[in-house]
Scaffold this motif. Structure first.
Motif, PDB file in Angstrom:
ATOM      1  N   VAL A  83     -25.729  49.415 -20.495  1.00  0.00           N
ATOM      2  CA  VAL A  83     -24.676  49.978 -19.643  1.00  0.00           C
ATOM      3  C   VAL A  83     -24.980  51.449 -19.316  1.00  0.00           C
ATOM      4  O   VAL A  83     -24.862  51.889 -18.176  1.00  0.00           O
ATOM      5  CB  VAL A  83     -23.297  49.839 -20.318  1.00  0.00           C
ATOM      6  CG1 VAL A  83     -22.232  50.612 -19.557  1.00  0.00           C
ATOM      7  CG2 VAL A  83     -22.902  48.376 -20.403  1.00  0.00           C
ATOM      8  N   HIS A 108     -15.547  44.760 -22.545  1.00  0.00           N
ATOM      9  CA  HIS A 108     -15.170  45.626 -21.432  1.00  0.00           C
ATOM     10  C   HIS A 108     -14.914  47.054 -21.941  1.00  0.00           C
ATOM     11  O   HIS A 108     -15.367  48.040 -21.369  1.00  0.00           O
ATOM     12  CB  HIS A 108     -13.904  45.066 -20.755  1.00  0.00           C
ATOM     13  CG  HIS A 108     -13.482  45.832 -19.542  1.00  0.00           C
ATOM     14  ND1 HIS A 108     -12.227  45.725 -19.003  1.00  0.00           N
ATOM     15  CD2 HIS A 108     -14.138  46.732 -18.743  1.00  0.00           C
ATOM     16  CE1 HIS A 108     -12.116  46.524 -17.949  1.00  0.00           C
ATOM     17  NE2 HIS A 108     -13.293  47.150 -17.781  1.00  0.00           N
ATOM     18  N   ASP A 130     -18.033  48.840 -22.660  1.00  0.00           N
ATOM     19  CA  ASP A 130     -18.654  49.309 -21.408  1.00  0.00           C
ATOM     20  C   ASP A 130     -17.965  50.568 -20.903  1.00  0.00           C
ATOM     21  O   ASP A 130     -18.615  51.561 -20.556  1.00  0.00           O
ATOM     22  CB  ASP A 130     -18.554  48.219 -20.330  1.00  0.00           C
ATOM     23  CG  ASP A 130     -19.380  46.993 -20.671  1.00  0.00           C
ATOM     24  OD1 ASP A 130     -19.327  46.015 -19.904  1.00  0.00           O
ATOM     25  OD2 ASP A 130     -20.066  47.009 -21.729  1.00  0.00           O
ATOM     26  N   VAL A 131     -16.629  50.511 -20.873  1.00  0.00           N
ATOM     27  CA  VAL A 131     -15.865  51.665 -20.357  1.00  0.00           C
ATOM     28  C   VAL A 131     -16.170  52.909 -21.183  1.00  0.00           C
ATOM     29  O   VAL A 131     -16.452  53.998 -20.663  1.00  0.00           O
ATOM     30  CB  VAL A 131     -14.349  51.364 -20.406  1.00  0.00           C
ATOM     31  CG1 VAL A 131     -13.535  52.598 -20.073  1.00  0.00           C
ATOM     32  CG2 VAL A 131     -14.005  50.237 -19.442  1.00  0.00           C
ATOM     33  N   SER A 181     -17.125  47.947 -14.432  1.00  0.00           N
ATOM     34  CA  SER A 181     -16.470  48.214 -15.711  1.00  0.00           C
ATOM     35  C   SER A 181     -15.322  49.196 -15.560  1.00  0.00           C
ATOM     36  O   SER A 181     -14.431  49.267 -16.399  1.00  0.00           O
ATOM     37  CB  SER A 181     -17.462  48.808 -16.704  1.00  0.00           C
ATOM     38  OG  SER A 181     -18.648  48.085 -16.675  1.00  0.00           O
ATOM     39  N   SER A 220     -18.962  51.280 -10.789  1.00  0.00           N
ATOM     40  CA  SER A 220     -19.234  50.245 -11.804  1.00  0.00           C
ATOM     41  C   SER A 220     -18.033  49.309 -11.908  1.00  0.00           C
ATOM     42  O   SER A 220     -16.885  49.769 -11.906  1.00  0.00           O
ATOM     43  CB  SER A 220     -19.512  50.870 -13.168  1.00  0.00           C
ATOM     44  OG  SER A 220     -19.490  49.868 -14.146  1.00  0.00           O
ATOM     45  N   TYR A 261     -16.005  39.992 -12.443  1.00  0.00           N
ATOM     46  CA  TYR A 261     -16.153  40.657 -13.725  1.00  0.00           C
ATOM     47  C   TYR A 261     -14.834  40.661 -14.504  1.00  0.00           C
ATOM     48  O   TYR A 261     -14.764  40.250 -15.668  1.00  0.00           O
ATOM     49  CB  TYR A 261     -16.647  42.099 -13.448  1.00  0.00           C
ATOM     50  CG  TYR A 261     -16.805  42.960 -14.685  1.00  0.00           C
ATOM     51  CD1 TYR A 261     -15.750  43.811 -15.082  1.00  0.00           C
ATOM     52  CD2 TYR A 261     -17.972  42.964 -15.426  1.00  0.00           C
ATOM     53  CE1 TYR A 261     -15.889  44.609 -16.193  1.00  0.00           C
ATOM     54  CE2 TYR A 261     -18.107  43.766 -16.553  1.00  0.00           C
ATOM     55  CZ  TYR A 261     -17.068  44.602 -16.930  1.00  0.00           C
ATOM     56  OH  TYR A 261     -17.201  45.399 -18.032  1.00  0.00           O
ATOM     57  N   LYS A 303     -16.417  43.239  -8.808  1.00  0.00           N
ATOM     58  CA  LYS A 303     -15.514  43.586  -9.901  1.00  0.00           C
ATOM     59  C   LYS A 303     -14.484  42.492 -10.175  1.00  0.00           C
ATOM     60  O   LYS A 303     -14.070  42.276 -11.304  1.00  0.00           O
ATOM     61  CB  LYS A 303     -14.791  44.915  -9.614  1.00  0.00           C
ATOM     62  CG  LYS A 303     -14.082  44.930  -8.258  1.00  0.00           C
ATOM     63  CD  LYS A 303     -13.638  46.336  -7.909  1.00  0.00           C
ATOM     64  CE  LYS A 303     -12.859  46.400  -6.608  1.00  0.00           C
ATOM     65  NZ  LYS A 303     -13.753  46.548  -5.426  1.00  0.00           N
TER      66      LYS A 303
END
Ligand SMILES: [Zn+2]
Length: 903
Positions: A752, A887, A890-891, A832, A830, A783, A780
């Protein structure tokens, strides 16, 4: 024609000249020849002096009639034999009667023909005889003769002639006399009535032979001339006049009632039945004559039933009663009617079921009762029980031994009693009067045992029925605690199965009972029935919230808080307290303290809450005492450790003797002084944990962190749990929030963080408003859909954690992919950096978070610092934004990579 001279003295010469003009001589000769040849034998019967007749023609004998007297029963009655040329023989019974007339020596005669066997039979030719037969029809079945005046040609007999009338009357009388003789000499059988003048059609009023018809009615009415079904002691048939006779429609009926019973049932009016040989089928004419002309009553089975009464039935033998049932069984229609009545009861019943109101059922004790309790015919008055209990309503067993009698009762709907029925029908009613209370003890005990036994073998439904029936009945032989030698019938609800503690508690009470020792072996069943095996505490149950609902009416609601019921009472407590005050029995005081008061401390005193609302909003509180609370304040019943007795309020908990449980909560309820404890005890009480655990902790400090984390987990879990009310309001529990595991977090982090630097910058086209176009290349939606769809295929909002409110037309959940941060804060694109929110949460997030710089910054810092994937944010209220762990990773990676932590 030859000239003949009669022989001297004894011969009569008839001369037939054959000179009629309308018939030629040879024809006339032949006719006369034929009629002489066929001359009836009885031509000679009534001739007084002629004994023989010869007829010859052309020197041939064509007929010789002779007569002789076979028997002479009296001057006027004889048996005559007639012969015709020895080829034909007839026998007659000849009756003669002098005619009351100035001319002496006149008589009339009646002749009954006899069969070869000697029975009287109908003569085929009964034309009137005036010495010789005439052609005058008499319509009688026997021959009559008399010196009637005739017309000169003998072709008619003027019957209005007084002399002829006299002869007719005299002959009719002779008929009556002859019948008596026939009866007395065994000739009068059922066939003779066929000879008699019984058809009025043949003897109309004013006709010549009418007197015979009238005489017969008088004779049969006054003289015993009708054959009955009875036999005398010698086995001979009995005859009777019509006035004392009745006709039975059936043989069963005839057999059921002999002369004596018939007399009894008819107030001595009727003595005999008509002979069974005379029926509508065998002798239709005479049968009809008896009914219509002699008015003899014809009985059908219902006529018998209608005359039955209790005294009559009670006096009959069993086998008579059985025969009665068999008679009733022949009446199938009555049973058809009975079944209709059961199906659809009607008031008019006796005409359809004639025995309904008659006491035809013979019980075991010999009494007679009606078959049903009511007109619906649903409840028989008795049972088909082989029980020998004379006072149980069962049909007499010796009667039921007859299979037909048994089937009679089965057809009526009688059954064998079940044990419950036996109990309810037979045993329990005995208690309804005083008799049972006065009965022998052994009888009372036996009966109680039967009740308990019936209970033991009953199913639950029947037990309920028994319980209901027993409710207010005093049936259980028991002793009062004040007199162990005296037996008394008590109710099971107020009786105890004794044990030492109960006996100690209630000893001496005259108001309390325990079962007698004779029933000890059945105590398990008795306890099940409601006999108590521990001191009874009466109180209402608390509801789910722990309160006791006392009153629940519109506008008025009353409840006892925390299980308190103001009407709670302990059976015998007043008595036991009083007893202890006077006898100072420490064991009883201990029992009261330890086993009555401690378990029931919530019932001693408490708060009652009153409200006009069912929700108990704005309640009014009052503190009250129950009967228990009042009882324990009756006086000094509680000992101290010195064995002296005090009122509760005078003692502290610490002063109680050994063996009295130091129950602080009870002491608090009672307002007793409670001694100070060490801090552990106080704290333990405060937090509701056992003091021993706290002491344990103090001794093992290394356990503390584990215990604390354990406790925290438990508390967290408890807090997360929705309250019961919320559960009720929402039909479903909260949907499951999707939480994927991350197989290799470091690798994901690396990928990431590399990718984000290569990600395209956000591009804004110059328009009136900045509209970003680059974002469209990143999927997104897919996702987020992937991360926020749980295994139930429900898509969950990250903010409210509820299922997205609706689906789109293509069946997919509608949601909004909201960019977490503003474009000023981050320039890279992104997937994310989006969150999946429902439309409401999306609006809230945009309004409260993205419009507020400070909140965005706080949030970012939060994410950078916390590994927990749920972060606190404040919209219109405090909420959390929750992430699926991958998630969130990732964030977090991106935010850590792109945003300086000091920022
Ligand atoms: Zn939402």
């Amino acid at each position: 024609c030859e000239d003949k001279t009669p022989a001297k003295g004894h011969e009569t010469l008839f001369i037939f000249p054959f000179d009629r003009k309308d018939v030629e001589a040879p024809v006339a000769f032949d006719e006369l020849h034929e009629s002489l040849e066929n001359m009836p034998t009885h031509t000679i019967l009534f001739l007084k002096h002629v004994k023989k007749i010869y007829v010859t023609a052309d020197d041939n004998e064509i007929m010789i009639l002779s007569k002789r007297t076979a028997a002479s029963h009296s001057n006027s009655i004889s048996e005559i034999v007639l012969n015709n040329m020895n080829t034909h023989r007839d026998r007659y019974l000849l009756f003669s009667k002098p005619v009351d007339h100035p001319v002496k020596g006149l008589s009339v005669e009646i002749a009954y023909e006899l069969t070869k066997k000697g029975n009287v039979a109908k003569s085929w030719d009964t034309d009137l005889v005036v010495f010789f037969p005439t052609e005058k029809k008499t319509n009688l079945g026997f021959i009559i003769q008399g010196p009637y005046r005739t017309t000169p040609a003998r072709d008619n007999i003027p019957f209005k002639d007084d002399f002829n009338r006299l002869l007719i009357e005299t002959t009719a009388h002779l008929m009556g006399d002859s019948l008596l003789w026939l009866r007395d000499n065994m000739y009068l059988d059922e066939n003779i009535y066929d000879l008699l003048p019984i058809e009025e059609f043949d003897f109309p009023r004013g006709s010549m032979f009418r007197p015979f018809y009238e005489k017969l009615i008088t004779a049969l009415s006054d003289d015993d001339l009708i054959l009955t079904s009875a036999l005398d002691t010698k086995g001979s048939p009995v005859y009777c006049c019509s006035k004392k006779l009745a006709i039975a429609r059936s043989a069963e009926l005839r057999q059921l009632l002999d002369s004596n019973l018939l007399l009894e049932l008819t107030d001595n009016q009727t003595r005999y039945w008509l002979s069974g040989a005379i029926t509508e089928q065998t002798k239709p004419r005479f049968y009809k004559y008896l009914k219509d002309n002699l008015d003899i009553e014809e009985w059908r089975p219902e006529d018998l039933i209608s005359k039955l009464n209790k005294p009559f039935l009670t006096n009959r033998e069993d086998d008579w009663i059985v025969k009665l049932y068999k008679l009733i069984l022949t009446q199938r229609q009555w049973f058809t009617n009975l079944n209709s009545q059961k199906a659809k009861p009607k008031w008019d019943i006796e005409s359809k079921i004639p025995f309904f109101n008659k006491p035809i059922v013979r019980l075991q004790n010999g009494s007679q009762v009606k078959p049903f309790k009511s007109y619906t015919c649903q409840e028989p008055t008795a049972y088909l029980s082989k029980s020998n209990q004379a006072d149980f309503p069962s049909v007499k067993s010796s009667i039921l031994d007859d299979p037909e009698a048994k089937s009679f009762f089965e057809l009526l709907g009688f059954t064998e009693p079940s044990d419950t029925e036996f109990l309810i029908e037979y045993i329990l009613p005995k208690y309804e009067n005083e008799l049972m209370a006065q009965a022998d003890l052994s009888y009372q005990i036996d009966t109680a045992r039967q009740i308990i036994h019936a209970w033991e073998i009953s199913n639950n439904e029947k037990k309920l029925l028994i319980k209901k029936k027993l409710e207010n009945l005093l049936w259980l032989p028991a002793h009062s605690y004040s007199d162990e030698n005296k037996y008394i019938l008590s109710g099971h609800n107020v009786c105890y199965v004794p044990n030492d503690k109960i006996s100690l508690f209630l000893a001496g009470s005259g108001d309390h009972y325990y079962i007698c020792s004779e029933l000890q072996d059945m105590k398990a069943a008795l306890i099940e029935m409601g006999v108590k095996d521990c001191i009874h505490v009466a109180c209402r149950e608390e509801d789910d919230d722990g309160n006791v609902i006392i009153l629940d009416e519109r506008g008025s609601h009353l409840r006892g808080l925390d299980g308190f019921d103001p009407i709670a009472r302990v059976d015998g407590l007043d008595y036991a307290i009083q007893a202890t005050i006077s006898d100072h029995n420490i064991d009883r005081a201990k029992f009261i303290w330890n086993e009555i008061l401690i378990p029931n401390r919530h019932l001693i005193s408490g708060k009652i809450e009153h409200s006009t609302k069912q929700s108990f909003k704005n309640p009014l509180n009052i503190e009250v005492k129950s009967k228990i609370g009042e009882a324990i304040e009756l006086g000094p019943w509680l000992p101290n450790n010195q064995g002296h007795f005090y009122n509760i309020s005078e003692l502290s908990l610490a002063e109680l003797p050994e063996g009295f449980s130091r129950d602080r909560r009870l002491a608090e309820v009672l307002g007793m002084e409670i001694p100070e404890d060490d801090p552990f005890d106080i704290f333990a009480r405060e937090i509701g944990l056992p003091a021993e655990i706290l002491r344990e902790l103090k001794n093992n400090p290394d356990l503390v962190p584990d215990i604390l984390s354990g406790i925290k987990k438990i508390i967290d879990k408890a807090n997360k749990k929705p309250s019961k009310n919320q559960l009720d309001m929402n039909e479903h529990t909260d949907p499951e929030f999707p939480m994927f595991s991350i197989p290799d977090p470091e690798r994901r982090e690396r990928v990431v963080s590399n990718n984000i630097h290569e990600a395209p910058d956000k591009i804004f086209e110059k328009k009136e408003r900045s509209v970003r176009t680059s974002g469209r290349s990143i999927d997104k939606e897919t996702y987020l859909k992937n991360f926020y769809t749980n295994k139930n295929d429900e898509m969950i909002c990250q903010l409210c954690k509820k299922i997205m409110p609706f689906r789109k037309r293509n069946g997919e959940y509608y949601f909004e992919a909201v960019e977490m941060l503003t474009k000023e804060m981050i320039s890279k694109e992104s997937e994310s950096l989006y969150v999946a929110l429902c439309p409401t949460c999306s609006a809230k997030y945009n309004e409260y978070i993205k419009q507020d710089r400070n909140k965005i910054h706080t949030m970012v810092k939060h994410i950078q610092c916390s590994e927990i994937e749920e972060i606190e944010i404040e919209t219109d209220c405090p909420e959390t934004l929750k992430f699926n762990p991958p998630h969130y990773l990732d964030v977090r990676t991106i935010l850590t990579e792109l945003i300086d932590q000091e920022d």
